[in-house]
Every structure is written in structure tokens, then in C-alpha cells.
Design a protein around this motif. Structure first.
Motif, PDB file in Angstrom:
ATOM      1  N   ILE A 170      -4.635   3.229  11.846  1.00  9.29           N
ATOM      2  CA  ILE A 170      -3.597   2.336  11.312  1.00  9.29           C
ATOM      3  C   ILE A 170      -3.538   2.511   9.800  1.00  9.29           C
ATOM      4  CG2 ILE A 170      -3.069  -0.107  10.824  1.00  9.29           C
ATOM      5  CD1 ILE A 170      -4.195  -0.794  13.592  1.00  9.29           C
ATOM      6  N   CYS A 171      -2.328   2.627   9.267  1.00  8.64           N
ATOM      7  CA  CYS A 171      -2.158   2.715   7.809  1.00  8.64           C
ATOM      8  C   CYS A 171      -1.733   1.337   7.299  1.00  8.64           C
ATOM      9  CB  CYS A 171      -1.102   3.754   7.463  1.00  8.64           C
ATOM     10  SG  CYS A 171      -0.860   3.931   5.694  1.00  8.64           S
ATOM     11  N   PRO A 172      -2.583   0.648   6.540  1.00  9.81           N
ATOM     12  CA  PRO A 172      -2.225  -0.710   6.091  1.00  9.81           C
ATOM     13  C   PRO A 172      -0.933  -0.726   5.291  1.00  9.81           C
ATOM     14  CG  PRO A 172      -4.524  -0.222   5.605  1.00  9.81           C
ATOM     15  CD  PRO A 172      -3.900   1.063   6.046  1.00  9.81           C
ATOM     16  N   HIS A 173      -0.184  -1.817   5.456  1.00 12.00           N
ATOM     17  CA  HIS A 173       1.099  -1.955   4.760  1.00 12.00           C
ATOM     18  C   HIS A 173       0.940  -2.675   3.421  1.00 12.00           C
ATOM     19  CE1 HIS A 173       4.970  -3.814   3.727  1.00 12.00           C
ATOM     20  NE2 HIS A 173       5.516  -2.788   4.353  1.00 12.00           N
ATOM     21  N   SER A 174       0.190  -3.780   3.426  1.00  3.60           N
ATOM     22  CA  SER A 174       0.021  -4.596   2.218  1.00  3.60           C
ATOM     23  C   SER A 174      -1.380  -5.184   2.221  1.00  3.60           C
ATOM     24  CB  SER A 174       1.022  -5.766   2.186  1.00  3.60           C
ATOM     25  OG  SER A 174       2.329  -5.314   2.362  1.00  3.60           O
ATOM     26  N   VAL A 175      -1.846  -5.530   1.039  1.00  2.00           N
ATOM     27  CA  VAL A 175      -3.165  -6.157   0.946  1.00  2.00           C
ATOM     28  C   VAL A 175      -3.109  -7.322  -0.033  1.00  2.00           C
ATOM     29  CG1 VAL A 175      -3.943  -4.527  -0.828  1.00  2.00           C
ATOM     30  CG2 VAL A 175      -5.640  -5.696   0.561  1.00  2.00           C
ATOM     31  N   GLU A 206      -0.772   6.427   2.097  1.00  2.00           N
ATOM     32  CA  GLU A 206      -2.156   6.689   2.528  1.00  2.00           C
ATOM     33  C   GLU A 206      -2.897   5.385   2.833  1.00  2.00           C
ATOM     34  OE1 GLU A 206      -3.557   9.986   2.577  1.00  2.00           O
ATOM     35  OE2 GLU A 206      -1.399  10.398   2.436  1.00  2.00           O
ATOM     36  N   GLY A 207      -2.242   4.276   2.604  1.00  2.00           N
ATOM     37  CA  GLY A 207      -2.881   2.981   2.840  1.00  2.00           C
ATOM     38  C   GLY A 207      -3.630   2.452   1.632  1.00  2.00           C
ATOM     39  N   ASN A 208      -3.552   3.151   0.504  1.00  2.00           N
ATOM     40  CA  ASN A 208      -4.237   2.688  -0.713  1.00  2.00           C
ATOM     41  C   ASN A 208      -3.300   1.786  -1.518  1.00  2.00           C
ATOM     42  OD1 ASN A 208      -6.600   4.306  -0.227  1.00  2.00           O
ATOM     43  ND2 ASN A 208      -5.334   6.063  -0.785  1.00  2.00           N
ATOM     44  N   ARG A 216     -10.477  -1.872   6.069  1.00  2.00           N
ATOM     45  CA  ARG A 216      -9.971  -0.512   5.800  1.00  2.00           C
ATOM     46  C   ARG A 216     -10.680   0.507   6.699  1.00  2.00           C
ATOM     47  NH1 ARG A 216      -6.481   0.274   1.942  1.00  2.00           N
ATOM     48  NH2 ARG A 216      -6.222  -1.136   0.178  1.00  2.00           N
ATOM     49  N   CYS A 224       0.855  -1.188   0.000  1.00  4.20           N
ATOM     50  CA  CYS A 224       0.000   0.000   0.000  1.00  4.20           C
ATOM     51  C   CYS A 224       0.900   1.250   0.000  1.00  4.20           C
ATOM     52  CB  CYS A 224      -0.885   0.028   1.243  1.00  4.20           C
ATOM     53  SG  CYS A 224      -1.996  -1.386   1.337  1.00  4.20           S
TER      54      CYS A 224
END
Lengths: 266, 226
Positions: free
Chosen positions: B140-145, A235-237, B132, A232
């Protein structure tokens, strides 16, 4: 896995719990295991509770109940006489257990389950970097199983599509030619419950790689489940979402790595 | 090990299924992680998970290898261990997981996990939009999805929708189609309750990620609607 016929009372509970449908009740009214279909997952042996009842007692009770048109039916999670017996297995059959029993760690990666980390630890390992996409192609699950000759078709197709196979993955360890995606020939007929092929490619290759997976899947004798992953931004996107939407995929479920992991200090 | 990516169902079916798991990276931060994994599970227990588990010993619902006539037929059967026992039983590096059947509990747990600052990877396996939203709420800001794109190949070899919804709640495929179908059939025939049936199936999931609450709901729906 074997059935101890001296103990088996033919209740058939093991028949329904076998993910591969490899157990049936034979003409002697006792359980039998089709060894070619058995993937050594130990689901029957480990998952069923055991009562250790004397077999003659259970058979007698069943016989009496039958006279009154009643049926002896233990709870569906019980083997009343502990009749399932693991047997010693050797190479190449050993790969069946390694890829089917999630409690056994893979010797290659030291990880249990299917032996993969995917992007679950990406915040620590950096396995899939910015601009890259991870592909996880699982063959055989749920409850269908796969022979390695089917896996070989998929790994060849992925190699032709230009992916890089994840070196720290149990399937990659079983390739005799990693660049070509060639699985070693002595295990091609071995059946497993499932395995996960892990690879990565640049972001712009996503449609081509997914197209290759779609095409090869049509010629397989098993089921395939596909996962794709990416990093990501700040911004987490993630950039993957738009690519997948543009390619017409429907997706709503997934794993999100929260980024709370830290690499150990050197 | 949890393998929860491909749980079957549409978003409505998956509305009560949230798995939060912690996993150390082998050779990087797995040394000395046992206490962190226990802390993760102990914290999860405050938010009423419907199951918790760890790869080596299993979840709350476990088979018993020492049943006898008395323990099976003359006393109420025990179907597993106390959740605290799962948490305290962690004795090596591996994945630990907590399963919640509502978003609010998952969010409150994430808030606590963030404040614990354990330093090991934490993932949420669920509807991505829900995760999300929870991340935004908790900061929390996600790192990977990683997205599930579903099944391909000989999909005609798969079972019915209802069976798949139950069976895929064990990501390693330990809950067979036949067992799930048998439980649905027995419930429809009035020979089994959804509570017991979900417990029976959960015992085959060695990681403890089988969502017994969702299983009960799905089987109840099958009983009244089919």
C-alpha cells in the motif's frame, strides 16, 4: 446535567468519572454539580451503568454497614440509583454539549466527535493538496477543558500567521470574522471539553505557523495538542518529516491515510 | 469520529496499540456505505481485535442502563456486547474502528482490507514507522500522514504519565484523570484487577477505540513498579 437529590446516595462514583472535575459531594453528603465547570459532556449520565435501586434501601444498607465500620462501594462504573438527570440547555450553553459530547453530531458539519475530518478522508476529498500542510490545534483535552476565549487567542494567532481556516469545521462556523480568526463574542465564556481548530498553509510556512502556536500556547490557561499533516508523494514519503526534524520536533505517532478511498462517480 | 492522534506514551509504551479505522466522506461517498462499514468490521473480527467500535453505539464494552440487584450481585455482570453485534449494529454513515494489540494482526487485516477494495478511506493510527513498514509489506502506498506533536500550554495541569497513558486512549477525553487514577490506586491496594479496571474505563469511550489490552499491561506495570 443535574443530580436528583431525592435519588442520590452519595456513593461518589460520578465524582471520579467527570472529566472536568465538576462534581463533588456537598455538605448534605449528596453529589452536586458546579454548573460553570460542567461542559455537558454526558460522561456521567451515559457512561455510568444504572441499577435503579430504591434510594432508601441503599441508604439503609450504607447506614448498617457504617455501624460495622464497613463501606458500601458499588462497582466504580455504576450509579446505583440512576440519580443523574439531563436538563434542557439553551444558547449559548448549547455549544458546551456540541463540543463536549462526542455522540452529538455538530450541526455545522454533520459529523460526530469533534466534527472534523482532517486528512482522514483526504484521499477522497483532496482537502490538503500537494505543497500544503494541514494544522490541527486541539484545546482542552485531556481532562482540562477550555473556554472559547482561549480558543479565540489561538485562532487570532493562527490568522496572524497567515493560515487559511478550514471552512467545514465547527470552530470556523463560530467565527464572526474568519479572516481575523475572531470567535463570536456571545460564546467566549462558554467552557467545552475540547475543540479542534483546523487550518492549512503552504509547506514553506510550517516553521512560522508552528512558532506562532508555540508562542500563543504559553499564554493559555489550558492545554493544546498539535497535529500537522501533508500529502505523500508517489513513493509514499511525505515532505513534512524533514521540515519537522529540521525544526527540532520529536514525533513518532500519527495517522496514516492509506489511500484506499475513491470519490463517488459523478 | 475516533480522535486517536494524541495517545500518550513513548514508542515503547505504544508498542501494542494499532487502530485501523474506516470513514466515509460526507456528501461524497457516504451514500450506501453502511454495508461497507459492516464488512470492514466483520473482516477485522477475523484478526482478534481487542476492541471494535462505531461512533453511534459504541464499542464492545458498554454501560448497562437496566441493572438490578440480581443482575449486579447474584449473576456475573455482563460488561458489553459481542463483537459481532457491534459490526451488525452499524446502521448509518460514520467512523468504524478496530483496535489491535500486535502489529502482525494489524498487517494481516490491512492485507484483507486492501483486497476488499471498499472504496472508503481507511487510516491507521499508530507509531508511524510501524504503519509505514506494514504498508510496504502489504503493498500500500500511503496517501497522507498526520503527525502528533504532543501537548503544549499549561501542561502542568495534566496528570501523571501513567494516568495520561490510560486516559488518552479515549481520544474524546471521556476517561477522566480521576477514574484512571482511582483504578490504578485500587489495583495497587488489591481491590481491583487490571482486567476489570480496563473494562470499566473502556465503557466511557464511546467510539470503542480504548485498547483494553494495553490498559491491562500499563496497570499491571503500575502495580509492580511504583
Amino acid at each position: 446535567m443535574l443530580v436528583d437529590k431525592a435519588k442520590c446516595v452519595g456513593c461518589a462514583n460520578c465524582v471520579s468519572v467527570c472529566p472536568m472535575g465538576a462534581i463533588h459531594i456537598g455538605p448534605d453528603r449528596k453529589a452536586e454539580i458546579n454548573q460553570d465547570e460542567c461542559v455537558e459532556c454526558y460522561t456521567c449520565y451515559r457512561g455510568l451503568s444504572t441499577e435503579h435501586l430504591p434510594p432508601f434501601l441503599v441508604r439503609s444498607v450504607r447506614g448498617v454497614l457504617r455501624l460495622f465500620r464497613l463501606r458500601f462501594e458499588p462497582d466504580p462504573d455504576v450509579c446505583p440509583t440512576a440519580a443523574l438527570t439531563p436538563n434542557e440547555i439553551t444558547w449559548p450553553r448549547l455549544v458546551r454539549r456540541a463540543f463536549s459530547d462526542p455522540v452529538v453530531p455538530h450541526e455545522s458539519t454533520g459529523t460526530k466527535g469533534r466534527g472534523t475530518a482532517e486528512v482522514k478522508t483526504n484521499d477522497v476529498t483532496g482537502r490538503v493538496g500537494p505543497g500544503q500542510v494541514g494544522f490541527v490545534v486541539e484545546l482542552g483535552r485531556p481532562s482540562v477543558g477550555a473556554r472559547f476565549r482561549e480558543v479565540d487567542k489561538v485562532t487570532h494567532a493562527l490568522a496572524d500567521a497567515g493560515v487559511t481556516f478550514e471552512p467545514n469545521n465547527p470552530v470556523t462556523y463560530l467565527m464572526s470574522d474568519v479572516e481575523a480568526g475572531q470567535i463570536r463574542p456571545d460564546i467566549l465564556n462558554e467552557k467545552i471539553l475540547s475543540c479542534i481548530v483546523e487550518s492549512k498553509a503552504p509547506l514553506e510556512r510550517v516553521p512560522a505557523v508552528l512558532d506562532a502556536i508555540e508562542k500563543v500556547s504559553k499564554g493559555l490557561d489550558t492545554v493544546v495538542s498539535v497535529g500537522v499533516s501533508s500529502r505523500c508523494d508517489s513513493e509514499g514519503n511525505d515532505p513534512l518529516k524533514k521540515i519537522l526534524e529540521d525544526a527540532g520536533y520529536t514525533f513518532y505517532r500519527g495517522k496514516v491515510n492509506l489511500g484506499l478511498g475513491k470519490p463517488a462517480k459523478a | 469520529m475516533t480522535n486517536t492522534l494524541h495517545r500518550y506514551g513513548n514508542p515503547e509504551s505504544l508498542r501494542d496499540d494499532y487502530i485501523v479505522f474506516a470513514i466515509p466522506a460526507r456528501g461524497i461517498n457516504d451514500q450506501g456505505c453502511v454495508e461497507k462499514l459492516r464488512t470492514f468490521l466483520r473482516s477485522a473480527l477475523k484478526y482478534n481485535p481487542v476492541n471494535v467500535g462505531e461512533g453511534a453505539k459504541g464499542g464492545i464494552f458498554r454501560p448497562s442502563k437496566s441493572l438490578n440487584l440480581i443482575s449486579t450481585y447474584l449473576r456475573p455482570r455482563k460488561h458489553g456486547v459481542a463483537p459481532q453485534e457491534v459490526a451488525e449494529g452499524v446502521d448509518g454513515p460514520g467512523t468504524v474502528a478496530a483496535v489491535f494489540d500486535n502489529k502482525e494482526s494489524m498487517e494481516r487485516f490491512l492485507e484483507e482490507v486492501k483486497s476488499l477494495d471498499l472504496g472508503i478511506s481507511v487510516n491507521v493510527s499508530a507509531l508511524v514507522d510501524d504503519t509505514r513498514e506494514a504498508c510496504r509489506l502489504v503493498g500500500i502506498c500511503p496517501h497522507s500522514v498526520e503527525y502528533s506533536l504532543g501537548f503544549r500550554g499549561r501542561t502542568e495541569r495534566l496528570a501523571s504519565r501513567r494516568v495520561l497513558e490510560l486516559s488518552t486512549m479515549c481520544g474524546h477525553g471521556m476517561v477522566s484523570f480521576r477514574l484512571a487514577q482511582k483504578m490504578i490506586d485500587q489495583i495497587k491496594e488489591g481491590r481491583q484487577t487490571p482486567e476489570k479496571a480496563s473494562t470499566f474505563m473502556a465503557k466511557f469511550c464511546t467510539c470503542g477505540v480504548f485498547n483494553v489490552s494495553r490498559a491491562r499491561r500499563l496497570m499491571e506495570e503500575a502495580r509492580v513498579s511504583d
